[in-house]
Design an enzyme around this catalytic site. Sequence first.
Site, short mmCIF file in Angstrom:
data_model
loop_
_atom_site.label_atom_id
_atom_site.label_comp_id
_atom_site.label_asym_id
_atom_site.label_seq_id
_atom_site.Cartn_x
_atom_site.Cartn_y
_atom_site.Cartn_z
N LYS A 157 0.84 -1.19 0.00
CA LYS A 157 0.00 0.00 0.00
C LYS A 157 0.89 1.26 0.00
CE LYS A 157 -3.81 -2.28 2.45
NZ LYS A 157 -4.65 -2.25 3.66
N ASN A 207 -1.61 -0.10 7.41
CA ASN A 207 -1.11 -1.46 7.70
C ASN A 207 -0.31 -2.08 6.56
OD1 ASN A 207 -3.23 -1.97 6.03
ND2 ASN A 207 -4.42 -3.21 7.48
N GLU A 241 -9.95 -10.35 -7.46
CA GLU A 241 -9.01 -9.24 -7.37
C GLU A 241 -7.94 -9.31 -8.46
OE1 GLU A 241 -9.54 -8.78 -2.53
OE2 GLU A 241 -7.57 -9.27 -3.32
N ARG A 267 2.60 -7.07 8.94
CA ARG A 267 1.97 -5.99 9.71
C ARG A 267 2.50 -5.94 11.14
NH1 ARG A 267 -4.04 -7.32 7.24
NH2 ARG A 267 -3.96 -5.88 5.47
N PHE A 273 -14.99 3.76 7.98
CA PHE A 273 -13.62 4.11 7.60
C PHE A 273 -13.41 4.13 6.08
CE2 PHE A 273 -13.72 -0.50 8.43
CZ PHE A 273 -13.23 -1.01 7.23
N THR A 291 -5.44 -7.74 10.50
CA THR A 291 -5.74 -6.43 9.91
C THR A 291 -5.26 -5.30 10.81
OG1 THR A 291 -7.70 -7.39 8.87
CG2 THR A 291 -7.63 -4.98 9.04
N ARG A 319 -2.09 -14.71 3.90
CA ARG A 319 -2.82 -14.02 4.97
C ARG A 319 -2.08 -14.19 6.30
NH1 ARG A 319 -6.76 -10.20 4.13
NH2 ARG A 319 -7.71 -10.75 6.11
N TYR A 362 -12.59 -2.70 -3.04
CA TYR A 362 -13.13 -2.69 -1.67
C TYR A 362 -14.66 -2.59 -1.68
CZ TYR A 362 -8.50 -2.22 0.56
OH TYR A 362 -7.23 -2.44 1.04
N HIS A 422 -1.73 -5.46 1.47
CA HIS A 422 -3.00 -6.15 1.25
C HIS A 422 -2.72 -7.56 0.77
CE1 HIS A 422 -6.99 -7.14 -0.33
NE2 HIS A 422 -6.33 -7.62 -1.38
N1 UDP Z 1 -9.32 -0.56 7.68
C1 UDP Z 1 -9.31 0.63 8.38
N2 UDP Z 1 -9.99 0.67 9.59
C2 UDP Z 1 -10.63 -0.40 10.11
C3 UDP Z 1 -10.65 -1.60 9.39
C4 UDP Z 1 -9.97 -1.65 8.17
O1 UDP Z 1 -8.72 1.61 7.95
O2 UDP Z 1 -11.22 -0.29 11.20
C5 UDP Z 1 -8.60 -0.63 6.39
C6 UDP Z 1 -7.27 -1.37 6.51
O3 UDP Z 1 -6.33 -0.71 5.66
C7 UDP Z 1 -7.60 -2.74 5.98
C8 UDP Z 1 -8.59 -2.38 4.87
O4 UDP Z 1 -9.37 -1.34 5.44
O5 UDP Z 1 -6.46 -3.43 5.52
C9 UDP Z 1 -9.49 -3.49 4.41
O6 UDP Z 1 -10.16 -4.04 5.52
P1 UDP Z 1 -10.34 -5.61 5.68
O7 UDP Z 1 -11.30 -5.82 6.79
O8 UDP Z 1 -10.65 -6.22 4.36
O9 UDP Z 1 -8.90 -6.09 6.20
P2 UDP Z 1 -7.73 -6.88 5.46
O10 UDP Z 1 -8.37 -7.90 4.55
O11 UDP Z 1 -6.90 -5.87 4.70
O12 UDP Z 1 -6.95 -7.52 6.56
MG MG Z 2 -9.87 -7.73 3.13
#
Ligand code: UDP
Ligand code: MG
Length: 202
Positions: A61, A164, A178, A154, A109, A143, A137, A101, A167
Amino acid sequence: MLQRLVFNRLLQQCLWGNPEPTRGLLCRFPTGLGAGHGSAWHRSKSTAVPDARERTLVAVKPDGVQRRLVGQIIQRFERRGFKLVGLKMLQVSEDLLSQHYCELKTKPFYPSLLRYMTSGPVVVMVWEGHNVVQTSRTMVGHTNPAEAQAGTVRGDFSVHVSRNVVHASDSLEGAQREIQLWFQGKDLLNWECCDQSSTSEA
Ligand code: UDP
Ligand code: MG
């Protein structure tokens, strides 16, 4: 039933036809349809496409690029034994991000996520290998970096959920969706890695 039929048609068009008009449409179907199709597709293809060909999307990112972490992140995936089959750096459009997304559109958010993700270039990759979706993952970590284990990307490089670093697709069907969103088929390379038989049975 009809809904699943339409979904299947769109996914086939996206996978093997011209993906452009269908990408956004796929997102509007219930996740369950995609999940069902994704795993069925994976199972039905499992004899033709060995597990070692599983692919996932990983993106560094804007914060990761700004902090010059691209090399270290790539190194982790190479070192683990995965094969890089696609790579590019780009300034992402809001349109592409809103498709990427699409499941988060109602989250509070979401607007700041869009601002952050368009604040600078990202480096997006496709990695291939045995169980690569789930393993990526695990390598990427929780996350919320506050809950991410040390040793994960992370957990080692970030402190706040809004920055974070990386992705990674969260499921087989998510990865398929994706990858088609970010890459044209011609930009993904099928190549033989000389240590392939040392990293996987297939
Ligand atoms: N995110 C955020 N605030 C939150 C939750 C998520 O800014 O409370 C952002 C964060 O960058 C995250 C992205 O939204 O990686 C996508 O969220 P997701 O739940 O899909 O998490 P990921 O799959 O990236 O772990
Ligand atoms: Mg996700």
